[in-house]
Scaffold this active site. Structure first.
Site, mmCIF file in Angstrom:
data_model
loop_
_atom_site.group_PDB
_atom_site.id
_atom_site.type_symbol
_atom_site.label_atom_id
_atom_site.label_comp_id
_atom_site.label_asym_id
_atom_site.label_seq_id
_atom_site.Cartn_x
_atom_site.Cartn_y
_atom_site.Cartn_z
ATOM 1 N N ASP B 7 0.885 -1.164 0.000
ATOM 2 C CA ASP B 7 0.000 0.000 0.000
ATOM 3 C C ASP B 7 0.926 1.217 0.000
ATOM 4 O O ASP B 7 1.432 1.607 1.051
ATOM 5 C CB ASP B 7 -0.879 -0.013 1.255
ATOM 6 C CG ASP B 7 -1.837 1.168 1.287
ATOM 7 O OD1 ASP B 7 -2.236 1.656 0.215
ATOM 8 O OD2 ASP B 7 -2.194 1.609 2.402
ATOM 9 N N GLU B 68 -1.202 -1.156 -4.786
ATOM 10 C CA GLU B 68 -2.441 -0.392 -4.961
ATOM 11 C C GLU B 68 -2.243 0.689 -6.005
ATOM 12 O O GLU B 68 -1.235 1.398 -6.010
ATOM 13 C CB GLU B 68 -2.888 0.237 -3.631
ATOM 14 C CG GLU B 68 -4.266 0.872 -3.754
ATOM 15 C CD GLU B 68 -4.897 1.161 -2.404
ATOM 16 O OE1 GLU B 68 -5.103 0.203 -1.641
ATOM 17 O OE2 GLU B 68 -5.184 2.337 -2.145
ATOM 18 N N ASP B 141 -2.518 0.969 7.162
ATOM 19 C CA ASP B 141 -1.714 0.752 5.949
ATOM 20 C C ASP B 141 -1.273 -0.705 5.843
ATOM 21 O O ASP B 141 -1.194 -1.265 4.746
ATOM 22 C CB ASP B 141 -0.477 1.653 5.954
ATOM 23 C CG ASP B 141 -0.814 3.077 6.332
ATOM 24 O OD1 ASP B 141 -0.885 3.918 5.446
ATOM 25 O OD2 ASP B 141 -1.039 3.323 7.531
#
Lengths: 180, 180
Positions: B7, B68, B141
């Site tokens: 992420d 992501e 996260d």
């Protein structure tokens, strides 16, 4: 001082190498444009750019790297790619152990043309004149990369002069205090 | 299949490693959060992130990396940093010779919660349940990075099944043509 300037982009990434000292016309060593295919996978494009920039840094052995700072003011899709390319550009310098400086487009324009709002044609014309080139560097991304390198050399000089002046002033003040 | 999910972020970058097969609850191998200082130089931050991610890929030896995908929908300043971090994340996988896949936040949310508009708390709750963890991974996260890895394992499985079905159908059609 040899500087490698990078105008980051995923489709076209300009690279310009200039050797020079502050306040004097520099010498162009080389310029390149690294291209990646827009319909290619993002991982493959970033890796291609990463390898090409690492090879150019190794080939030209600059003392520092100057990269154009990216703003999210234009087309959103393009800007994301440009931001990613700029990360690869900054890393290319940092991974080689070189100092990396970023400059805004207006800082670069002001350095080479005297105006922060100069157009691309004006920047190309001034780069051609300052580096005493026979023909304008093409595409514009290459001219921008050379302008970045010139900007870094000149700004570096200004900064060095300011630091020297500040040091001299501090010494003078210190001597003044000692004398009293 | 061992997947390392990332992420991306400059201030906090979540990393989650999951081992599993499509359709079954996977096993959490590890999660990490890589942090860099917001008042630090951008070149130093990107280099720190680059080194940390390369070390984690080397440590966990994943078969693929899931990152992501970033959109320029939020705060412009943050998004530029996130886009740069995502480039470093994608490169970390690509440079190690691993396949890298990107997923949108809604693809990840849909994979683990069934809804592409699920909130962060819901994603964390489902990650905790699916990986049978004693406590929710913190910060968020890390949970997002684990969700990415789960998403990749499951989507990869779906894709594999679709490809297998398409292949079987093509074979059947071919046999049909041969018989006639």
């Amino acid at each position: 001082m040899r500087v490698l300037g990078i105008d980051p982009g995923l489709t076209r990434c300009g690279v310009g190498v200039v050797e020079g000292v502050p306040g004097r016309p520099g010498t162009m060593i080389a310029y390149h444009v690294v291209r990646t295919e827009s319909d290619d996978d993002i991982a493959h494009r970033l890796l291609q750019l990463d390898r090409a920039l690492a090879a150019l840094v190794a080939e030209h052995q600059p003392e520092s790297v100057a990269v154009e700072r990216v703003f999210a003011q234009h087309n959103v899709r393009t800007v994301m790619g440009t931001a990613q390319a700029s990360a690869v550009a900054v890393l290319a310098g940092a991974r080689a152990g070189l100092p990396v400086q970023t400059y805004t487009p207006s800082e670069v324009k002001a350095a080479v043309t005297g105006s922060g709002t100069a157009g691309k044609a004006q920047v190309t014309a001034m780069v051609t004149r300052l580096l005493q080139l026979d023909a304008p560097p093409k595409p514009a991304d290459a001219a921008d990369a050379l302008a970045l390198a010139i900007c870094h050399i000149w700004r570096g000089g200004t900064r060095a002069r300011i630091q020297a002046a500040a040091l001299a002033a501090a010494r003078k003040a210190h001597q003044g205090r000692v004398r009293r």
